[in-house]
Design a protein around this motif. Structure first.
Motif, mmCIF file in Angstrom:
data_model
loop_
_atom_site.group_PDB
_atom_site.id
_atom_site.type_symbol
_atom_site.label_atom_id
_atom_site.label_comp_id
_atom_site.label_asym_id
_atom_site.label_seq_id
_atom_site.Cartn_x
_atom_site.Cartn_y
_atom_site.Cartn_z
ATOM 1 N N VAL A 63 0.855 -1.183 0.000
ATOM 2 C CA VAL A 63 0.000 0.000 0.000
ATOM 3 C C VAL A 63 0.895 1.237 0.000
ATOM 4 O O VAL A 63 1.943 1.264 0.640
ATOM 5 C CB VAL A 63 -0.904 0.006 1.253
ATOM 6 C CG1 VAL A 63 -1.733 1.269 1.317
ATOM 7 C CG2 VAL A 63 -1.805 -1.202 1.276
ATOM 8 N N LEU A 64 0.462 2.256 -0.718
ATOM 9 C CA LEU A 64 1.126 3.549 -0.708
ATOM 10 C C LEU A 64 0.310 4.465 0.192
ATOM 11 O O LEU A 64 -0.881 4.631 -0.012
ATOM 12 C CB LEU A 64 1.196 4.111 -2.128
ATOM 13 C CG LEU A 64 2.069 5.304 -2.360
ATOM 14 C CD1 LEU A 64 3.535 4.914 -2.170
ATOM 15 C CD2 LEU A 64 1.875 5.823 -3.775
ATOM 16 N N ARG A 65 0.939 5.051 1.228
ATOM 17 C CA ARG A 65 0.233 5.864 2.207
ATOM 18 C C ARG A 65 0.706 7.309 2.109
ATOM 19 O O ARG A 65 1.894 7.590 2.165
ATOM 20 C CB ARG A 65 0.500 5.334 3.614
ATOM 21 C CG ARG A 65 -0.242 6.117 4.703
ATOM 22 C CD ARG A 65 0.087 5.592 6.059
ATOM 23 N NE ARG A 65 1.456 5.986 6.416
ATOM 24 C CZ ARG A 65 2.015 5.713 7.582
ATOM 25 N NH1 ARG A 65 1.370 5.029 8.481
ATOM 26 N NH2 ARG A 65 3.249 6.098 7.826
ATOM 27 N N LEU A 66 -0.263 8.231 1.983
ATOM 28 C CA LEU A 66 0.030 9.661 1.945
ATOM 29 C C LEU A 66 -0.526 10.296 3.202
ATOM 30 O O LEU A 66 -1.716 10.163 3.495
ATOM 31 C CB LEU A 66 -0.601 10.309 0.709
ATOM 32 C CG LEU A 66 -0.593 11.833 0.674
ATOM 33 C CD1 LEU A 66 0.826 12.357 0.546
ATOM 34 C CD2 LEU A 66 -1.460 12.346 -0.449
ATOM 35 N N ASP A 67 0.326 10.962 3.950
ATOM 36 C CA ASP A 67 -0.105 11.718 5.125
ATOM 37 C C ASP A 67 -0.543 13.088 4.622
ATOM 38 O O ASP A 67 0.283 13.885 4.170
ATOM 39 C CB ASP A 67 1.046 11.843 6.126
ATOM 40 C CG ASP A 67 0.606 12.464 7.435
ATOM 41 O OD1 ASP A 67 -0.479 13.082 7.484
ATOM 42 O OD2 ASP A 67 1.350 12.328 8.419
ATOM 43 N N SER A 123 4.664 7.130 2.209
ATOM 44 C CA SER A 123 5.295 5.924 2.733
ATOM 45 C C SER A 123 4.810 4.724 1.939
ATOM 46 O O SER A 123 3.686 4.709 1.443
ATOM 47 C CB SER A 123 4.945 5.716 4.202
ATOM 48 O OG SER A 123 5.299 6.830 4.967
ATOM 49 N N THR A 124 5.661 3.712 1.862
ATOM 50 C CA THR A 124 5.249 2.436 1.287
ATOM 51 C C THR A 124 5.072 1.460 2.442
ATOM 52 O O THR A 124 5.933 1.351 3.311
ATOM 53 C CB THR A 124 6.297 1.892 0.305
ATOM 54 O OG1 THR A 124 7.550 1.792 0.960
ATOM 55 C CG2 THR A 124 6.431 2.783 -0.910
ATOM 56 N N CYS A 125 3.946 0.773 2.444
ATOM 57 C CA CYS A 125 3.646 -0.172 3.512
ATOM 58 C C CYS A 125 3.567 -1.560 2.918
ATOM 59 O O CYS A 125 2.885 -1.788 1.912
ATOM 60 C CB CYS A 125 2.320 0.196 4.180
ATOM 61 S SG CYS A 125 2.314 1.858 4.887
ATOM 62 N N CYS A 161 5.712 0.298 7.509
ATOM 63 C CA CYS A 161 5.686 1.422 6.575
ATOM 64 C C CYS A 161 7.033 2.141 6.615
ATOM 65 O O CYS A 161 7.575 2.387 7.686
ATOM 66 C CB CYS A 161 4.567 2.400 6.937
ATOM 67 S SG CYS A 161 2.919 1.699 6.766
ATOM 68 N N TYR A 162 7.545 2.449 5.444
ATOM 69 C CA TYR A 162 8.824 3.137 5.328
ATOM 70 C C TYR A 162 8.622 4.401 4.508
ATOM 71 O O TYR A 162 8.065 4.354 3.416
ATOM 72 C CB TYR A 162 9.868 2.245 4.648
ATOM 73 C CG TYR A 162 10.110 0.967 5.413
ATOM 74 C CD1 TYR A 162 10.934 0.953 6.531
ATOM 75 C CD2 TYR A 162 9.500 -0.221 5.027
ATOM 76 C CE1 TYR A 162 11.154 -0.214 7.239
ATOM 77 C CE2 TYR A 162 9.705 -1.392 5.739
ATOM 78 C CZ TYR A 162 10.540 -1.387 6.835
ATOM 79 O OH TYR A 162 10.742 -2.534 7.538
#
Length: 175
Positions: free
Chosen positions: A51-55, A62-64, A73-74
């Protein structure tokens, strides 16, 4: 009188229920403290390996991934910060070089007022002819010279074709 007290209890119960309902609706309309994922702080997009996570508050991407031991997540490196840092460094270098250039003594004492001639100084001028002289003319090749040249080219072409045919026969005979 018993009816009056029971009806007043009934009315007060209905009133209390109505009041609770109204207050419940108002409290639902007020902002509540919900977890970050529920109020839209993070936007998730599926990828091939996780998953790609955008804050949405900080802009950190981040990539999870689920690596068997759990989700991790990094944060991805921010290229924009690196580009901004490089632009800042180059601007500082540019200002420093401008200051060094301004501090140098001028190599030319003053501006040259006259424009340079537009002629090529390396080009030799054509010799001027005197009135009785004629221009030198180069004679064109004669028909005989042209025939000799054409026959030479034809012979060379035929030899080249013959050589190519022999090489082709040698290669096909070996296969």
């Amino acid at each position: 009188m018993r009816n009056a007290t029971s009806s007043s209890r009934f009315s007060s119960t209905v009133l209390a229920a109505a009041l609770a309902f109204c207050l419940g609706g108002i409290s639902a309309a007020l902002p509540q403290s919900t977890p970050d994922a529920e109020n839209g702080r993070f936007t998730l997009s599926p990828t091939a390996d996780g998953v790609l996570r955008l804050d949405t508050r900080t802009g950190v991407v981040s990539t999870c991934n689920n690596s068997g031991a759990g989700w991790a997540c990094y944060a991805m490196p921010d290229e924009r910060k690196a580009l901004d840092a490089e632009i800042g460094r180059l601007q500082a270098d540019n200002e420093k070089l401008k200051a060094q250039l301004a501090a140098r003594e001028p190599t030319v004492a003053g501006k040259v007022d006259e424009a340079l001639p537009k002629s090529d100084s390396l080009k030799k001028s054509e010799p001027k002819l005197a009135e009785g002289e004629h221009k030198i003319e180069i004679p064109l090749p004669s028909d005989r010279d042209m025939e000799r040249m054409m026959s030479f080219l034809e012979k060379a072409w035929r030899r080249l074709i013959e050589l190519a045919n022999r090489v082709q026969k040698d290669v096909s005979g070996r296969i």
